[in-house]
Design an enzyme around this catalytic site. Structure first.
Site, mmCIF file in Angstrom:
data_model
loop_
_atom_site.group_PDB
_atom_site.id
_atom_site.type_symbol
_atom_site.label_atom_id
_atom_site.label_comp_id
_atom_site.label_asym_id
_atom_site.label_seq_id
_atom_site.Cartn_x
_atom_site.Cartn_y
_atom_site.Cartn_z
ATOM 1 N N GLY A 157 -4.501 -5.764 6.712
ATOM 2 C CA GLY A 157 -5.526 -4.766 7.217
ATOM 3 C C GLY A 157 -6.566 -5.328 8.430
ATOM 4 N N THR A 162 0.318 0.304 7.254
ATOM 5 C CA THR A 162 0.391 -0.779 6.008
ATOM 6 C C THR A 162 0.558 -2.151 6.506
ATOM 7 O OG1 THR A 162 1.380 -1.499 3.809
ATOM 8 C CG2 THR A 162 2.945 -0.243 5.474
ATOM 9 N N GLY A 163 0.006 -3.113 5.750
ATOM 10 C CA GLY A 163 0.107 -4.528 6.342
ATOM 11 C C GLY A 163 -1.276 -5.255 6.414
ATOM 12 N N THR A 208 0.779 -0.930 0.043
ATOM 13 C CA THR A 208 -0.085 -0.025 -0.072
ATOM 14 C C THR A 208 0.854 1.161 -0.010
ATOM 15 O OG1 THR A 208 -2.337 -0.072 0.754
ATOM 16 C CG2 THR A 208 -0.502 0.896 2.480
ATOM 17 N N ARG A 231 -14.383 -6.808 -0.263
ATOM 18 C CA ARG A 231 -13.499 -6.721 0.855
ATOM 19 C C ARG A 231 -12.971 -5.352 0.854
ATOM 20 N NH1 ARG A 231 -8.150 -5.379 1.949
ATOM 21 N NH2 ARG A 231 -7.549 -6.067 3.965
ATOM 22 N N VAL A 232 -12.943 -4.795 2.059
ATOM 23 C CA VAL A 232 -12.204 -3.527 2.241
ATOM 24 C C VAL A 232 -11.506 -3.687 3.425
ATOM 25 C CG1 VAL A 232 -12.503 -1.082 3.117
ATOM 26 C CG2 VAL A 232 -14.094 -2.236 1.578
ATOM 27 N N GLY A 233 -10.232 -3.083 3.542
ATOM 28 C CA GLY A 233 -9.289 -3.219 4.654
ATOM 29 C C GLY A 233 -9.253 -2.131 5.650
ATOM 30 N N ASP A 234 -8.124 -1.805 6.069
ATOM 31 C CA ASP A 234 -7.980 -0.834 7.141
ATOM 32 C C ASP A 234 -7.694 0.773 6.461
ATOM 33 O OD1 ASP A 234 -5.572 -1.900 6.350
ATOM 34 O OD2 ASP A 234 -4.516 -0.647 7.760
HETATM 35 N N1 ASP Z 1 -3.655 -2.514 4.550
HETATM 36 C C1 ASP Z 1 -3.937 -2.713 3.369
HETATM 37 C C2 ASP Z 1 -5.279 -3.572 3.306
HETATM 38 O O1 ASP Z 1 -5.480 -4.342 4.131
HETATM 39 C C3 ASP Z 1 -2.972 -3.419 2.362
HETATM 40 C C4 ASP Z 1 -1.606 -2.993 2.891
HETATM 41 O O2 ASP Z 1 -1.271 -2.251 3.473
HETATM 42 O O3 ASP Z 1 -0.667 -3.532 1.909
HETATM 43 O O4 ASP Z 1 -6.121 -3.354 2.390
#
Ligand code: ASP
Length: 324
Positions: free
Chosen positions: A246, A243-244, A193, A221-224
């Site tokens: 989510g 980032t990571g 991200t 799907r939606v992340g953080d």
């Molecule tokens: N955090 C983001 C998500 O979960 C992805 C990412 O940080 O790479 O969508």
């Protein structure tokens, strides 16, 4: 007087020196350098932290190797659905968008949500209509197409799994196959991200984050990333972009967790950042965060094997790094 400072990231995950070629590493470093410069140019001229993080993230969104804007990963249906959020610490206002398509720079749309609506988060079709009304630049599908992302999708479909960015392609190392429901002990792990945090010369803070999510993602799907407090947060003391994986940043409310540790425990930025990442590890989340406080101190913390990252301050410090 506060130090002007900016930090950026281009995703965290299994980023190993052994899997990188010198040419690719040069390209990634070039992308990070361009993002840093775009933000710094604004701070250097006395501009706001908000403008700086938007400019930095736009540059990172335009760079095809990062999983945001151009270069976003493909969904199961072969589309790109993008999420982004931005927060202005000096006004405590924020804007965010979720699963938008064909928007050249989703972070710009997030800022318009903050400035032109009474809402914080717009999603899907409604967000697209809002984008049309705002006349924000769009691009055809071909603009977002990158061959490496398309090949990732074909592999993921062939193997019936949800493919993560910046992660090794073996289930043991964290990729969760076909149906999330088949594995109740874990979630799919999207990694990769872009984000930026900045402190301007007046000590105002801002944070911005943008992502394409994960290859072969389904079910809306939606992340953080578009969630204020989880993937992005800024107030008068600190700005954070995460980032990571989510799902865990959502469960740990990680960006706000860092801010709360400073506010309620009286911790310094680096203590709070390190505790927030320890907490993420405790709940089994993987990834990292970048943060800046109102004195222009910067912290870049992660528990994964690497994080594309960089920072620059008016004190003359500058760095770009990838691995542990
Ligand atoms: N955090 C983001 C998500 O979960 C992805 C990412 O940080 O790479 O969508």
């Amino acid at each position: 007087m506060p130090k002007a400072a900016i930090a950026i990231h281009g995703g965290a995950g299994t980023i190993l020196r052994s899997q990188m070629t010198p040419d690719l590493e040069r390209e990634y470093r070039g992308g990070l350098d361009a993002g840093l410069k775009a933000g710094w140019l604004i701070l250097e001229r006395g501009g706001s932290a908000l403008d700086a993080v938007e400019a930095a993230v736009c540059s990172l969104e335009d760079f095809p190797l990062f999983n945001a804007g151009r270069g976003s990963v493909f969904t199961h249906e072969g589309k790109q659905e993008m999420d982004a959020s931005i927060m202005d610490g000096s006004t405590l206002k924020a804007g965010a968008v979720a699963f938008v398509r064909n928007i050249r720079n989703p972070i710009r749309l997030a800022r318009l949500v903050m400035e032109r609506t009474e809402h914080v988060l717009l999603a899907g079709e409604g967000a697209q209509h809002f984008a049309e009304q705002m006349g924000i630049p769009t691009e055809p599908d071909e603009y977002f197409f990158t061959e490496h992302r398309w090949l990732q999708l074909q592999d993921a479909i062939a193997e019936g799994r949800i493919q993560l960015d910046h992660a090794s392609a073996t289930p043991e190392e964290g990729i969760v196959g076909t149906a999330l429901a088949e594995r109740s002990d874990t979630f799919a792990k999207p990694l990769g991200t872009v984000g930026a945090v900045a402190c301007d010369s007046r000590g105002r803070l801002a944070a911005a984050t943008s992502t394409g999510g994960m290859t072969n993602k389904k079910f809306g799907r939606v992340g953080d990333t578009p969630l204020i407090g989880a993937g992005t947060y800024a107030d008068e003391s600190v700005a954070v972009s995460c980032t990571g994986h989510g799902e865990y940043f959502m469960l740990g409310v990680s960006a706000y967790d860092l801010a709360a540790r400073m506010k309620y425990k009286g911790l310094s930025l680096s203590e709070a950042a390190s505790e927030a990442v320890d907490r993420l590890s405790e709940i089994k989340g993987e990834g990292g965060l970048i943060a800046v406080d109102s004195a222009g101190n910067i912290s870049l913390e992660f528990n994964s094997e690497g994080m594309y990252r960089g920072y620059k301050t008016s004190g003359g410090d500058q760095t770009i790094a990838i691995y542990m």
